[in-house]
Design a protein around this motif. Sequence first.
Motif, PDB file in Angstrom:
ATOM      1  N   LEU A 167      12.058   6.678   1.683  1.00  0.00           N
ATOM      2  CA  LEU A 167      10.983   7.100   2.573  1.00  0.00           C
ATOM      3  C   LEU A 167      10.907   8.608   2.836  1.00  0.00           C
ATOM      4  O   LEU A 167       9.818   9.182   2.765  1.00  0.00           O
ATOM      5  CB  LEU A 167      11.082   6.333   3.896  1.00  0.00           C
ATOM      6  N   PRO A 168      12.035   9.295   3.134  1.00  0.00           N
ATOM      7  CA  PRO A 168      11.904  10.734   3.419  1.00  0.00           C
ATOM      8  C   PRO A 168      11.261  11.502   2.275  1.00  0.00           C
ATOM      9  O   PRO A 168      10.582  12.505   2.496  1.00  0.00           O
ATOM     10  CB  PRO A 168      13.351  11.197   3.618  1.00  0.00           C
ATOM     11  N   TYR A 169      11.450  10.992   1.035  1.00  0.00           N
ATOM     12  CA  TYR A 169      10.956  11.720  -0.135  1.00  0.00           C
ATOM     13  C   TYR A 169       9.437  11.844  -0.137  1.00  0.00           C
ATOM     14  O   TYR A 169       8.885  12.789  -0.696  1.00  0.00           O
ATOM     15  CB  TYR A 169      11.422  11.009  -1.414  1.00  0.00           C
ATOM     16  N   ILE A 170       8.749  10.892   0.482  1.00  0.00           N
ATOM     17  CA  ILE A 170       7.285  10.956   0.444  1.00  0.00           C
ATOM     18  C   ILE A 170       6.733  11.895   1.512  1.00  0.00           C
ATOM     19  O   ILE A 170       5.547  12.157   1.550  1.00  0.00           O
ATOM     20  CB  ILE A 170       6.636   9.556   0.599  1.00  0.00           C
ATOM     21  N   LEU A 171       7.590  12.409   2.379  1.00  0.00           N
ATOM     22  CA  LEU A 171       7.099  13.341   3.401  1.00  0.00           C
ATOM     23  C   LEU A 171       6.789  14.698   2.773  1.00  0.00           C
ATOM     24  O   LEU A 171       7.520  15.157   1.907  1.00  0.00           O
ATOM     25  CB  LEU A 171       8.150  13.548   4.493  1.00  0.00           C
ATOM     26  N   PRO A 172       5.727  15.357   3.211  1.00  0.00           N
ATOM     27  CA  PRO A 172       5.460  16.716   2.721  1.00  0.00           C
ATOM     28  C   PRO A 172       6.520  17.694   3.232  1.00  0.00           C
ATOM     29  O   PRO A 172       7.093  17.476   4.305  1.00  0.00           O
ATOM     30  CB  PRO A 172       4.104  17.070   3.343  1.00  0.00           C
ATOM     31  N   SER A 173       6.751  18.745   2.449  1.00  0.00           N
ATOM     32  CA  SER A 173       7.820  19.690   2.801  1.00  0.00           C
ATOM     33  C   SER A 173       7.610  20.281   4.196  1.00  0.00           C
ATOM     34  O   SER A 173       8.565  20.495   4.945  1.00  0.00           O
ATOM     35  CB  SER A 173       7.907  20.796   1.764  1.00  0.00           C
ATOM     36  N   ALA A 174       6.356  20.527   4.582  1.00  0.00           N
ATOM     37  CA  ALA A 174       6.105  21.150   5.886  1.00  0.00           C
ATOM     38  C   ALA A 174       6.553  20.237   7.017  1.00  0.00           C
ATOM     39  O   ALA A 174       7.139  20.687   8.005  1.00  0.00           O
ATOM     40  CB  ALA A 174       4.621  21.473   6.024  1.00  0.00           C
ATOM     41  N   VAL A 175       6.317  18.929   6.850  1.00  0.00           N
ATOM     42  CA  VAL A 175       6.721  17.980   7.895  1.00  0.00           C
ATOM     43  C   VAL A 175       8.242  17.953   8.010  1.00  0.00           C
ATOM     44  O   VAL A 175       8.805  18.043   9.107  1.00  0.00           O
ATOM     45  CB  VAL A 175       6.172  16.574   7.560  1.00  0.00           C
ATOM     46  N   VAL A 176       8.899  17.853   6.864  1.00  0.00           N
ATOM     47  CA  VAL A 176      10.363  17.834   6.858  1.00  0.00           C
ATOM     48  C   VAL A 176      10.897  19.101   7.529  1.00  0.00           C
ATOM     49  O   VAL A 176      11.786  19.050   8.391  1.00  0.00           O
ATOM     50  CB  VAL A 176      10.886  17.742   5.411  1.00  0.00           C
ATOM     51  N   ALA A 177      10.326  20.243   7.148  1.00  0.00           N
ATOM     52  CA  ALA A 177      10.811  21.514   7.693  1.00  0.00           C
ATOM     53  C   ALA A 177      10.659  21.542   9.202  1.00  0.00           C
ATOM     54  O   ALA A 177      11.588  21.927   9.926  1.00  0.00           O
ATOM     55  CB  ALA A 177      10.053  22.674   7.052  1.00  0.00           C
ATOM     56  N   LEU A 178       9.512  21.111   9.704  1.00  0.00           N
ATOM     57  CA  LEU A 178       9.293  21.172  11.151  1.00  0.00           C
ATOM     58  C   LEU A 178      10.246  20.246  11.898  1.00  0.00           C
ATOM     59  O   LEU A 178      10.797  20.615  12.943  1.00  0.00           O
ATOM     60  CB  LEU A 178       7.839  20.821  11.489  1.00  0.00           C
ATOM     61  N   ILE A 179      10.473  19.044  11.355  1.00  0.00           N
ATOM     62  CA  ILE A 179      11.413  18.118  12.001  1.00  0.00           C
ATOM     63  C   ILE A 179      12.796  18.764  12.091  1.00  0.00           C
ATOM     64  O   ILE A 179      13.434  18.790  13.145  1.00  0.00           O
ATOM     65  CB  ILE A 179      11.519  16.801  11.200  1.00  0.00           C
TER      66      ILE A 179
END
Lengths: 327, 447
Positions: free
Chosen positions: A145-157
């Motif tokens: 699941l984390p892989y489908i997140l866009p990089s910007a979302v991951v970065a902000l989290i």
Amino acid sequence: MASTEVTGQAGTVAPARTESHTTRSGRSPSGAERERRWSGHGKPALLFLAPFLLLYLLFIIGPAIYGLVMSFFHTSMVNPGLGEFAGFGNYAEVLSSSDFWASLWHTIWFTILTTPPLIVLALVFALLAERARRGRWFFRLAFFLPYILPSAVVALIWIWMYTPELGLLSRAVTSLGFAEPDWLGDPDFAMVSLAVTTVWWTLGFNFVLYLAGLQEVPRELYEASAIDGAGPWQQIRLITVPLLARTTSLVVVLQIIASLKVFDQMYIMTQGGPNFATRSVLQYIFDIGFTDFRSGAAAAASTLFFIVVLAVSAFWLVMTRRQEPEL
Amino acid sequence: MTGPPPPRSALTRRGLLRASLLGAGAAALTGCSSVSAGLLSTPPDPRSVAYWNLFGGGDGVRMRQMENGYRKANPNIALRSVTLTWGNPYYTKLALSTVGDRPPDVAASHLTRMKTLVQGNLLQELHPEDLERHGITAEKFTSRAWEASLVDGKIYAIPIDTHPFVLYYNTDICARAGLLDADGDLKPIEGPDAFQDALSKAKQVTGQYGATHGITSPSSPPWQLFQTLYAQLGGEVLADDGARIVLDDAKAKQVLDYLRMLTVEKRLMPGSVDYQGAIALFASGAAGFHLNGGWEITTFQEAKMPFSMALVPNIFGGPYKVQADSHTLVLPVRPEKDRAALDRALGFVRSMLDQSLTWAKGGHVPTWLPVANGEAYQTLTPQSQYAAAAASAVYDPPAWYSGSGSNFVNIMGSAVGAVEAGDLSPADAIAQIRSKLAVLAATASPV
């Protein structure tokens, strides 16, 4: 065995599967056979490939050649045309720039930090998910699941998790009685923090490749070895891991290339800081090409980086060829 | 896998190909007009104004209010507004669209970035007689911002604000620390010791920090604080449009020593906190002061915290100076010369100036004197309390590699931030600044 969506998808991305089919059936196409197959389908094959080839030429090969040409000119982003001829000036400048070498090292350091855990953990989790008796779909999904997140979302989290004094991780670490590391603010630690984020984020891709590889290991081998008295650990060590060798070569080369291409995480989470400690080579190229408008110099730096990636890939290909002559 | 063979589809491969080709053809026909418009640079709808800006957050909300004000006043003109990502991506797109002969009619630009665009011949020179038709004349602007926006005495940009580095303070904490006067305003702070003292008193109240400001990333706040103090000492960094480095090592060291004392030695400010973290610490009452640009006012208003704003103190004596920039409106060079289009664009600029009060609510000091001197702004608190900063504004030194969001700011801010975080000594930071700037100073300008 019933296949789930996850393995179904992975099967299409993992060339290792088709390879192992041919090996298992014990025949590899001879040179003559291969030639006949090609000449017979030449024209229609080309026709079918044409739409793709056209776009590939237009958007990949064309710009790449233009970039190479540009690297020999003082091209500016704000002026039309190529600008003054620079010869090897841009290359000399980039090669003598301590910033270029520092950023290249940051990229390599990031690759060193991320590649081993992304391979080992992906394999471990794939093995564990495969052994789960119930809710297997849940584990497969959870890791992917984390892989489908866009990089910007991951970065902000993760920026919020890493926030000093207020963030989730600092609360957790201090409540356990440890001194809180300055996750993104300490130049010695920032790259490690970025690597941790990246491992969490992109583990799913390698995980799925390994899951697909695991489907290819014949069940009979496990049954036979169990009859011979092999325990689970011996089965993993002597059957699963060796038979996953092809998947592993693929995962390693894909992972090294992906890690070398790192940009998003640094750009969003640290802007290459603190004090340039996490500026990747791609951000260096971005900085001179876009911030400074110096497209020519940036093209030279990209070309040099392209050579590095090419060299790493070629090295790996040669190594695996020696190991697997048919690959 | 061992599933049954797929049923033979009624649709053959050839049929599918034919059908999709037909579909693509139809799509091409309908999409044709927009594609050719893009390729042949046909002039767009003559009754429209295209406007690009880089304003997000509270600024974005206010800019949209102002755009709607323009639409209401000019129902016959279609305003097509585009907001792009702040910083490099914005300037890259603006430059490329202008080089590609498809620029917007009007664009926002930082004053410190606008000069690079002028050097690249990307902006139209604005002639006084054209501006006069719309009532835009030099004497209606704050003189500091107007003069700073001239390039070789020529007008290329209309400044709509001055946005200085300011001092936010938590009124509750400062009251308990005895730092407010009878009216509830911050008592004047002057000199390095007074500022240190104020921070110590605030720290005693909060138990954590006296002040915060963004240090580790992005690198702009450390530069803004450094530039403010360094300019108060009379220091300059670049000369000859960036070709020469005139950094005064003694003055720079004095500033860096002081900042290092506040963060590393006395722990009056957290040394390793990023921009958002610094805001969060101040908003949560962990610090009495916060140093940042005036634009964060909306954040603290929304946090419903007791705060006010003042000029950054004059710490190093001399004539008062504070780091600032201005947002300007520029007209990119267009392939066709069209007086009607020029007038529409200038009419839009005038409308933005007239609505400066809306803009000022976002913490920016208006440059348009009819608004800046008007009662509505004069009584607007806390925004008008630091309006004096506009007259003492120090803009980033002009160079092809400087300006808002530039590598110059990155080099300066990274080194200053590393000193504040305790990772570099002031002397090493100065050496690092010199070596990195030397590379850029020696490079021929790409514009």
